[in-house]
Write an enzyme that holds these catalytic residues in place. Structure first.
Site, PDB file in Angstrom:
ATOM      1  CE  LYS B  76      -3.910   1.944   2.501  1.00 48.00           C
ATOM      2  NZ  LYS B  76      -4.812   1.742   3.827  1.00 48.00           N
ATOM      3  CB  SER B 151      -8.204   3.470   2.693  1.00 49.35           C
ATOM      4  OG  SER B 151      -7.471   2.872   3.499  1.00 49.35           O
ATOM      5  CB  SER B 175      -8.661   0.639   5.760  1.00 51.48           C
ATOM      6  OG  SER B 175      -9.127   1.906   5.580  1.00 51.48           O
TER       7      SER B 175
END
Lengths: 95, 484, 481
Positions: B76, B151, B175
Site C-alpha cells: 500500500k 482504503s 481499511s
C-alpha cells in the site's frame, strides 16, 4: 449541531486550510451532518468512565540516551521544496 | 500460475520449476496487461523488482531463504519506501520520494520478498471506497463499475485480480477487512502494536495497524510472520513474542466457542449478506464449534466515536504537511499564512479536508470535553464490551460489511452514508483487537466477507479458524473471470 | 499609592542529554544548519517519537532536588500550532499530568532572610528549531538542529514580589540544575531561558492584576531590568487611567524596554490532547531509587558539609558552593592541602580574583585544583610562606609549572634552620641599635607594633624566605635579653 460559514472559516484558519468562498456552504453542511452523527454519543451516560487514549495497557518504553543518527541533510533536503545553505526557506517570518 | 499459494510458489522456486525472476516477470506482465482496467497500482517498480528477484534467486540457491524469498508482493502506498514515491494517495505527496524504509518494508525486504510496487488507496487512508485517491478510483475486479472498498482498495483489487501474490494494507477503521470482503480475498488486521507503525504514514495513530491481504489464510500467516514483531522505533510496538503462525493453523475446531453479537445482525445488514454469513457459521457448527449469542451493547456508538477520535488525531498528524520540508508547496506564496493555507488547500482532497476540519473542531477550546473526551470515554465502554464477550467466547463472528460492493460514485457525495459502511469493523480498531475478513459464499456474484474477531494477540487463532474454513470450502478460490 | 509587584517565572532548561528527547540525533550546540535534524526531528511522514531515558532521569533528579512529588504516571500531549520552526505542526509537551508536581526552593534575600518560593510543576517537552532572519531573497531560513532538544519547563508560583527576588529564584534554579548536571546553564546559548509573568496590584489587594509575559531574556541582569521596566510601565498605564492588557512582550536589551509582540493569532487555541504516538510514562520504585542514588550532592547539603568537614565559616562555605564547578575545585584542592580554611581563602580571593581579571571560568583556570592544592601543601608544611605563595601562584598562572618546580627553580624555599635565622636576626639587631633601645624601653603594649619593624627587616634580609613564625619567636626572645 449546525455549523455556520463563519464557524468553518474559523476552524479552517486554525487548521491552515484554504477553503474557498463557494465551498463554504457545502463544507458547513457536510460538517454539520457529521456532527449530527457524532452527537449520538450524547445519549450515553459516561460519568466516571476513564477516557481511553490507547488500546493497549502498556507504558512508555524508554530509549537509552545515545546518538544514533548521522547527518543526512542532503538526503532529506532532496525532497524539500526550497532550501539554501542547508536551511529550509519560507516566506519572511515577521516577529 | 497466479493461483498458486505462497507455499506452492516457495516449493516451485526451490525445486527449480521457475525462478523468482520469471515469477516476477510474470506478475509485471500481468500488471501491464490488466491494471489499466483496475488502477490498483500508483507506482510499479519494475527495475527494483527484477533486481530483487535476482538477489532472491541467488539467496534461494544459497539455501538461506525465507518462505517469502522471491515472492512478488505489493505494498500500500502508505508505507514509506526508500527511493520510491510514497504518495499516500495524495497530491500532497505526489512528489515525495521517501528517504527511508518503513518497518514493514524493511522486514519484507529482509525476508527477500520482491516488491512489485505501491498500490492505490484512499487519500491518507481516509475512505471506504477508494474514490478519494488523487490517482483516481480503483475498480473492483469482480465488476469494474463497483468500488473495491477502501482504503486499501488497490491492494485488495491487485490480490483479487492476481496482479501480485500478496499485498500489505493498513486498517484504521476497516481499511483492510472491508476491501478484502468486497474483493473476495483474505485480510487480517492484527492487534494494535503487533506490526510496526514506523514509516507507515499516520492517519489516526491510536487506531492504525498494518496487516496482510492475501488469497488465503495460510498466505496471510506467512506474510504476517514477516511483518509482525517489535520495532524499537515505534513506542507503541508490542514486545510480545511472535508465535509461529503456521504451527497450529490446521488445529481442530471442536469446542471452539464462537460469539455472534446480536448488534451485528440488525436491520442494517442486507439479507443476502446475512444468508452467506449464516452459511459460514453453520459450517463452523458442523465442525464442532459452539455458537453463542452475545451482545456488544455499545456497538452502534462505534461510528460516532470513531468520527471524533480518528479526525482529531488526523487533524494533528497531518499538520506536518505544510509545504516547508517536503510535499506540495503552492506557487508564489505571498506570506507564511498563504504558504500554509494554499499548500494544504491544494495538496489535500475534499475528504481529507473534511476530517481535518472535524478533528480541529472536536479538539478546539470549548468543544474538547463534549467531543474528544466523551468519545474516549465511550471508547472505553466499547472496549469493555469486547472484554466481557471474550470471557465467554474464543472468537466473535459477523459480517465484515453490511452490503456487498456498491457502485462507483454511489456514496461519494454522502460522507455519512459512506462512514456507515464501516459499522461492523470500526469497534475492533477502537478496542485494538485483531480482526480478519475471509470470503464466504458470494451473494449475487459479489464477494461477501465473514469477519472473525479475536482477543488481543490471538492472530494465530484467527488464522486457524479461517484456514479450517478454507480447507473445507472453495469460496476463497473464486476469482473474477476477467482476470483469469 | 503603594504598588505591589507579583512575579512568576517559567524557566526552560535545556537538558544536557547526548541525544534529543524523541530521537537519536545529537544535541551538540553550534553544528552546521540542519545537520543534526534527523527524520524524526524533521517530522517526515511516518516517523515516530521514542522517549529518551536520560531526559526522564534528569526530570526525576530535579523533582527530588526540589522536594517535589514525582508523578507515577505522566502523559505527553500535543500542543498544536503552525510555525515554521515547529516541524510537525505540534510540540510534544505535557499538559495534564506533568512529570514533576509541586515543590519548593528557598532563596536568600538581601537582608539575610530566606523566603520559600513554590514550584507549581515541571514538565518535559521538546524545543523548537530556529528561524534565521538574515535575508535570503526576502525569505526566512529555518534551522531545525535545535528541534527536539529536551527541555524541562519549570513553572513557579506567583510568589516573588520584586525583580531581585525573581533573580534570586532564577539563580537558585540555575544553581540546582547545574549541580544536578542536568543543564549546562549557558544563558547566551539559550540553554537556560526565563520568561517572567509580571503584574502589579495595590498593596493589600488580594486579586492579582492582569499580567504580561516577558520573553527573550538571556541574562540575570536583563531579567532584573526587564521586570523593573515592565513594573514601571504597568504602574504608569494604570495611574494614567489605562488598563494593562494580557499579552506577550519582548524584552529589548539594547533599548532596555519591553514591547508588545504583534499577536500572531487573535487567540491561540492549542488544541492539547494526549499524544497517541506516546504511552503513559510510569515508574517503578527501583528505577526512581537508582536515579536518586546516582544524584550528586545538592548545593545546600554541600554547604552544610563543608562547614562541618572543613571547618569553614558559613559565608565561605556558601561562597565556594555557589557553583558546582567551584565547589568541586575547592574540595579537590582542600583534600590535597589538608587545610579547608586556607583553601577557601585562596579560592575565594586569589583564584577568583585572577579568573575575574582574565575573564575566565573556573573550568578554564590555568591553575587547576590539583596545582593549587599542591601549592597550599607547601604553605601548610612551612616550605613557603603565604607571601611567597603569591609569587608561586602568579608563576603557576603564567604557566611556569607546578608549585614544587617553581619553588625549586626560583629558590623560594623557606629558611627554617634556626641557626641560619638567628644569624640574620643578630645582624638586624646589630644594625639597628637605636630601635632596639627604643623597643626595650617601651611599654609592653606598644612593643607589638615595634616588633613588626624587626620582622620586616629580617624578612627583607632573607628575601622573604625566613619562616615568619620562627623569626617572631627569636626576635621576642632576643629583644627580651
Amino acid at each position: 449541531m449546525s455549523l455556520e460559514r463563519s464557524d468553518v472559516e474559523k476552524i479552517a484558519h486554525l487548521a491552515r486550510l484554504a477553503v474557498s468562498e463557494n465551498e463554504l456552504d457545502n463544507v458547513a453542511s457536510d460538517l454539520s451532518n457529521i456532527l449530527d452523527l457524532v452527537e449520538q454519543m450524547n445519549a450515553v451516560n459516561t460519568d466516571g468512565v476513564t477516557p481511553m487514549a490507547h488500546p493497549l495497557h502498556m507504558s512508555q518504553r524508554l530509549r537509552d540516551d545515545a546518538v544514533t543518527e548521522d547527518n543526512q541533510r542532503d538526503h532529506f533536503q532532496g525532497v524539500a521544496p526550497a532550501t539554501e545553505n542547508g536551511l529550509y526557506l519560507v516566506p519572511k517570518v515577521i516577529e | 500460475m497466479q493461483e498458486k499459494s505462497i507455499s506452492e510458489l516457495a516449493a516451485g522456486l526451490r525445486a527449480g520449476e521457475f525462478s523468482s525472476a520469471e515469477l516476477t516477470r510474470f506478475y509485471l506482465d500481468r500488471i501491464s496487461q490488466h491494471d489499466e482496467k483496475l488502477n490498483s497500482y500508483i507506482t510499479v517498480t519494475e527495475e527494483a523488482a527484477l533486481a530483487a528477484a535476482e538477489s532472491a534467486d541467488a539467496r534461494l540457491k544459497s539455501g538461506d531463504a525465507d518462505l517469502l524469498t522471491g515472492i512478488p508482493v505489493a505494498n500500500k502506498d502508505i508505507f514509506c519506501t526508500n527511493g520510491v514515491k510514497s504518495s499516500c494517495g495524495s497530491r500532497m505527496l505526489d512528489n515525495f520520494i521517501a528517504p527511508y524504509d518503513a518497518g514493514v518494508i524493511s522486514r519484507l525486504k529482509g525476508a527477500g520478498a520482491v516488491l512489485l510496487g505501491k498500490t492505490n488507496m484512499d487519500e491518507f487512508a481516509m475512505g471506504s471506497s477508494n474514490e478519494t485517491s488523487y490517482y483516481g478510483p480503483v475498480r473492483n475486479p469482480w465488476d469494474t463499475e463497483l468500488v473495491p472498498g477502501g482504503s486499501s482498495g488497490g491492494s485488495a483489487a491487485a490480490v483479487a485480480a492476481g496482479l501480485c501474490v500478496a499485498a500489505t494494507g493498513t486498517d484504521t477503521g476497516g481499511s483492510i477487512r472491508q476491501p478484502a470482503a468486497l474483493c473476495g480475498i483474505t485480510g487480517l488486521k492484527p492487534t494494535y502494536g503487533r506490526v510496526s507503525r514506523f514509516g507507515m504514514i499516520a492517519f489516526a495513530s491510536s487506531l492504525d495497524q498494518g496487516g496482510p491481504m492475501t488469497r488465503s489464510a495460510e498466505d496471510a500467516a506467512i506474510m504476517l510472520q514477516s511483518m509482525a514483531g517489535f520495532d524499537e522505533r515505534d513506542s507503541t510496538s508490542a514486545q510480545e513474542a511472535v508465535p509461529n503462525y503456521l504451527a497450529d493453523i490446521d488445529a481442530d475446531l471442536k469446542g471452539l466457542k464462537i460469539g455472534l453479537p446480536k448488534e451485528y445482525f440488525d436491520e442494517g445488514l442486507s439479507p443476502e449478506v446475512a444468508a452467506s454469513i449464516q452459511e459460514a457459521i453453520d459450517f463452523y457448527r458442523q465442525q464442532g464449534a459452539e455458537i453463542i449469542d452475545i451482545s456488544l451493547p455499545n456497538s452502534a456508538l462505534s461510528v460516532p466515536v470513531y468520527y471524533v477520535v480518528a479526525p482529531a488525531e488526523c487533524s494533528s498528524n497531518l499538520a506536518r504537511f505544510d509545504g516547508v520540508r517536503f510535499g506540495h508547496r503552492c506557487d508564489d506564496p505571498k506570506d507564511l499564512e498563504d504558504l500554509y493555507k494554499r499548500s494544504r488547500g491544494e495538496g489535500f482532497g475534499a475528504e481529507v479536508k473534511r476530517r481535518i476540519l472535524i478533528g480541529t473542531y472536536a479538539l478546539s477550546a470549548g468543544y474538547y470535553d463534549a467531543y474528544y473526551l466523551k468519545a474516549q470515554q465511550i471508547r472505553h465502554l466499547i472496549s469493555d464490551d469486547f472484554a466481557k464477550a471474550f470471557e465467554q467466547v474464543d472468537v466473535i463472528m459477523g459480517p465484515t460489511a453490511p452490503t456487498t460492493a456498491f457502485g462507483l460514485g454511489e456514496k461519494a457525495d454522502d460522507p455519512v452514508s459512506m462512514y456507515l459502511s464501516d459499522i461492523y469493523t470500526i469497534a475492533v480498531n477502537l478496542a485494538g483487537l485483531p480482526g480478519m475478513s475471509v470470503p464466504v459464499r458470494p451473494a449475487d456474484g459479489k464477494p461477501v466477507g465473514l469477519q472473525i474477531i479475536g482477543n488481543y494477540f490471538q492472530e494465530a487463532k484467527l488464522l486457524n479458524v479461517a484456514h479450517r474454513l478454507q480447507q473445507e470450502t472453495e469460496w476463497h478460490k473464486a476469482r473474477p473471470a476477467t482476470f483469469a | 499609592m503603594q504598588w505591589e509587584t507579583v512575579i512568576g517565572l517559567e524557566i526552560h532548561a535545556q537538558l544536557a542529554t547526548q541525544s534529543k528527547i524523541f530521537s537519536g540525533a545529537s544535541t551538540a550546540f553550534g553544528a552546521e544548519p540542519n545537520t543534526q535534524a534527523c527524520s524524526v526531528d524533521l517530522g517526515l511522514p511516518g516517523v515516530l517519537p521514542v522517549l529518551n531515558k536520560g531526559a526522564v532521569k534528569m526530570a526525576v533528579k530535579f523533582a527530588h532536588a526540589i522536594g517535589a512529588e514525582l508523578s507515577q504516571r505522566s502523559i505527553f500531549a500535543r500542543k498544536n500550532y503552525f510555525y515554521p520552526d515547529l516541524p510537525k505542526g505540534y510540540q510534544i509537551s505535557q499538559y495534564e499530568l506533568p512529570i514533576v508536581g509541586e515543590g519548593q526552593v528557598d532563596i536568600s534575600l538581601e537582608n539575610g532572610d530566606s523566603k520559600t518560593i513554590g514550584v507549581t510543576r515541571a514538565h518535559l517537552e521538546e524545543d523548537a528549531g530556529k528561524s534565521l532572519h538574515e535575508d535570503f531573497h526576502g525569505m526566512t531560513g529555518i534551522d531545525l538542529n535545535r528541534a527536539g532538544t529536551p527541555l524541562l519547563e519549570i513553572v513557579s508560583e506567583p510568589d516573588m514580589r520584586s525583580a531581585k527576588e525573581a533573580v534570586a529564584y532564577a539563580r537558585k534554579i540555575h544553581q540546582i540544575v547545574q549541580y544536578l548536571g542536568i543543564c549546562d546553564g549557558n544563558m547566551q546559548e539559550g540553554s537556560f531561558r526565563c520568561d517572567a509573568n509580571v503584574s502589579v496590584r495595590l498593596k493589600g489587594e488580594e486579586k492579582f492584576g492582569t499580567r504580561a509575559e516577558l520573553k527573550n531574556i538571556n541574562s540575570f541582569r536583563f531579567l532584573e531590568r526587564a521586570i523593573n521596566f515592565e513594573v514601571e510601565r504597568q504602574i504608569d498605564v494604570i495611574e494614567s487611567g489605562g488598563e494593562v492588557v494580557q499579552e506577550t512582550r519582548l524584552y529589548d536589551a539594547d533599548k532596555d524596554e519591553t514591547r508588545s509582540m504583534r499577536t500572531k493569532e487573535e487567540a491561540n487555541d492549542y488544541r492539547y490532547f494526549p499524544d497517541p504516538d506516546l504511552l503513559p510514562v510510569e515508574f517503578d520504585q527501583p528505577f526512581i531509587d537508582a536515579v536518586i542514588a546516582d544524584m550528586p550532592e545538592l548545593p545546600g547539603d554541600r554547604c552544610d558539609r563543608f562547614e562541618q568537614e572543613y571547618g569553614l565559616k558559613r559565608a565561605d562555605a556558601e561562597a565556594v558552593t555557589a557553583s558546582r564547578a567551584v565547589a568541586d575545585y575547592f574540595e579537590e584542592a582542600a583534600k590535597i592541602a589538608g587545610d579547608g580554611k586556607l583553601t577557601a581563602n585562596w579560592v575565594t580571593v586569589e583564584v577568583a580574583g585572577a579568573l575575574n581579571k582574565d575573564g575566565l571560568d573556573i573550568a578554564e583556570s590555568p591553575v587547576n585544583a590539583e596545582m593549587l592544592g599542591g601549592m597550599l601543601v607547601r604553605i601548610v608544611d612551612n616550605t613557603i610562606s603565604g607571601k611567597i605563595a603569591k609569587q608561586v601562584f602568579e608563576a603557576m598562572w603564567q604557566g611556569e609549572g607546578d608549585a614544587d618546580a617553581i619553588i625549586e627553580k626560583r629558590g623560594l624555599k623557606q629558611i627554617t634552620d634556626t641557626g641560619a635565622i638567628e644569624k640574620v636576626v643578630d645582624e638586624v639587631l646589630a644594625a639597628n641599635p637605636d630601635q632596639v633601645a627604643n623597643y626595650r624601653s617601651a611599654e609592653e603594649k606598644k612593643r607589638g607594633k615595634m616588633l613588626g619593624f624587626f620582622v620586616g627587616q629580617v624578612m627583607k634580609a632573607s628575601q622573604g624566605k625566613a619562616n615568619p613564625k620562627q623569626v617572631n619567636e627569636l626576635l621576642v626572645k632576643k629583644l627580651a635579653e
